[in-house]
Write a protein that holds these residues in place. Sequence first.
Motif, PDB file in Angstrom:
ATOM      1  N   GLY A   1      39.050 -79.220 -23.420  1.00 55.11           N
ATOM      2  CA  GLY A   1      38.766 -80.628 -23.607  1.00 55.11           C
ATOM      3  C   GLY A   1      37.405 -80.804 -24.249  1.00 55.11           C
ATOM      4  O   GLY A   1      36.688 -79.843 -24.508  1.00 55.11           O
ATOM      5  N   THR A   2      37.047 -82.041 -24.496  1.00 58.23           N
ATOM      6  CA  THR A   2      35.806 -82.333 -25.201  1.00 58.23           C
ATOM      7  C   THR A   2      34.600 -82.390 -24.278  1.00 58.23           C
ATOM      8  O   THR A   2      33.477 -82.504 -24.745  1.00 58.23           O
ATOM      9  CB  THR A   2      35.908 -83.667 -25.952  1.00 58.23           C
ATOM     10  OG1 THR A   2      36.364 -84.671 -25.033  1.00 58.23           O
ATOM     11  CG2 THR A   2      36.880 -83.559 -27.113  1.00 58.23           C
TER      12      THR A   2
ATOM     13  N   ASN B   1      38.534 -88.094 -21.080  1.00 62.40           N
ATOM     14  CA  ASN B   1      38.292 -89.415 -21.649  1.00 62.40           C
ATOM     15  C   ASN B   1      36.933 -89.999 -21.299  1.00 62.40           C
ATOM     16  O   ASN B   1      36.510 -90.980 -21.925  1.00 62.40           O
ATOM     17  CB  ASN B   1      39.405 -90.367 -21.239  1.00 62.40           C
ATOM     18  CG  ASN B   1      40.727 -89.988 -21.882  1.00 62.40           C
ATOM     19  OD1 ASN B   1      40.776 -89.646 -23.055  1.00 62.40           O
ATOM     20  ND2 ASN B   1      41.795 -90.025 -21.110  1.00 62.40           N
TER      21      ASN B   1
ATOM     22  N   LYS C   1      42.478 -83.667 -22.895  1.00 60.29           N
ATOM     23  CA  LYS C   1      41.577 -84.786 -23.099  1.00 60.29           C
ATOM     24  C   LYS C   1      40.708 -85.041 -21.877  1.00 60.29           C
ATOM     25  O   LYS C   1      41.196 -85.058 -20.753  1.00 60.29           O
ATOM     26  CB  LYS C   1      42.376 -86.061 -23.397  1.00 60.29           C
ATOM     27  CG  LYS C   1      43.255 -85.979 -24.621  1.00 60.29           C
ATOM     28  CD  LYS C   1      44.066 -87.248 -24.803  1.00 60.29           C
ATOM     29  CE  LYS C   1      45.031 -87.109 -25.961  1.00 60.29           C
ATOM     30  NZ  LYS C   1      45.866 -88.309 -26.149  1.00 60.29           N
TER      31      LYS C   1
ATOM     32  N   CYS D   1      40.748 -84.930 -16.259  1.00 63.54           N
ATOM     33  CA  CYS D   1      41.250 -84.218 -17.438  1.00 63.54           C
ATOM     34  C   CYS D   1      42.748 -84.493 -17.548  1.00 63.54           C
ATOM     35  O   CYS D   1      43.471 -84.399 -16.543  1.00 63.54           O
ATOM     36  CB  CYS D   1      40.972 -82.729 -17.280  1.00 63.54           C
ATOM     37  SG  CYS D   1      41.532 -81.690 -18.626  1.00 63.54           S
TER      38      CYS D   1
ATOM     39  N   GLN E   1      44.876 -83.761 -29.885  1.00 65.53           N
ATOM     40  CA  GLN E   1      44.068 -83.284 -28.780  1.00 65.53           C
ATOM     41  C   GLN E   1      44.983 -83.069 -27.582  1.00 65.53           C
ATOM     42  O   GLN E   1      45.404 -84.033 -26.935  1.00 65.53           O
ATOM     43  CB  GLN E   1      42.972 -84.324 -28.476  1.00 65.53           C
ATOM     44  CG  GLN E   1      41.919 -83.885 -27.527  1.00 65.53           C
ATOM     45  CD  GLN E   1      40.975 -82.846 -28.108  1.00 65.53           C
ATOM     46  OE1 GLN E   1      40.749 -82.820 -29.301  1.00 65.53           O
ATOM     47  NE2 GLN E   1      40.443 -81.998 -27.279  1.00 65.53           N
TER      48      GLN E   1
END
Lengths: 114, 114
Positions: free
Chosen positions: A105-106, A7, A5, A23, A2
């Motif tokens: 990112g997620t 978090n 990220k 980020c 990844q």
Amino acid sequence: DQQVKQNSPSLSVQEGRISILNCDYTNSMFDYFLWYKKYPAEGPTFLISISSIKDKNEDGRFTVFLNKSAKHLSLHIVPSQPGDSAVYFCAAMDLGSGTYKYIFGTGTRLKVLA
Amino acid sequence: GAGVSQSPSNKVTEKGKDVELRCDPISGHTALYWYRQRLGQGLEFLIYFQGNSAPDKSGLPSDRFSAERTGESVSTLTIQRTQQEDSAVYLCASSPGTAQETQYFGPGTRLLVL
């Protein structure tokens, strides 16, 4: 692997206060960064961007900060409003790569409480 | 003109069937991207087109996935012999073409493989 990220999967903030979304990235070649906002059942919409030649970019209530040495960027929303409740994605690109490939990112789900 | 459109908006299919997802980008946008977002996850890059060519296919998960673009306009993402893990929202985005241009996303196609 990844490369970008986010978090914190979620964040809750009181209306009127500051929202800070973080980020981190691992690829030191990334030199262009963006934030997108996504409401349910809609596609992401562009919010703000920053180039690596800057460390700050401001647009109204939204400010993005870039710390290249830490490979970290953050989005500040001041003051936060209930309509800001959405999922926020950061994205990064290596402009010198010759491709147009953004790495996302997620996402962080922001909830602004009235 | 109009934004990015995608069809169908929702698709339910049986495992093993083929599906085609369509993307109509903003007129004049030379770059077109496909992403996938699985439940609870971030945006996963699949493929991008510059004109009708796909210089980067590295994100396609398997050889069951293919995409084409014609007339520097419409793009089709095809998934053959669908599997349950293909269930996701498939997002298309377009941009004018230079690397720093922001991407404009469509609303996505929600694919459910039973």
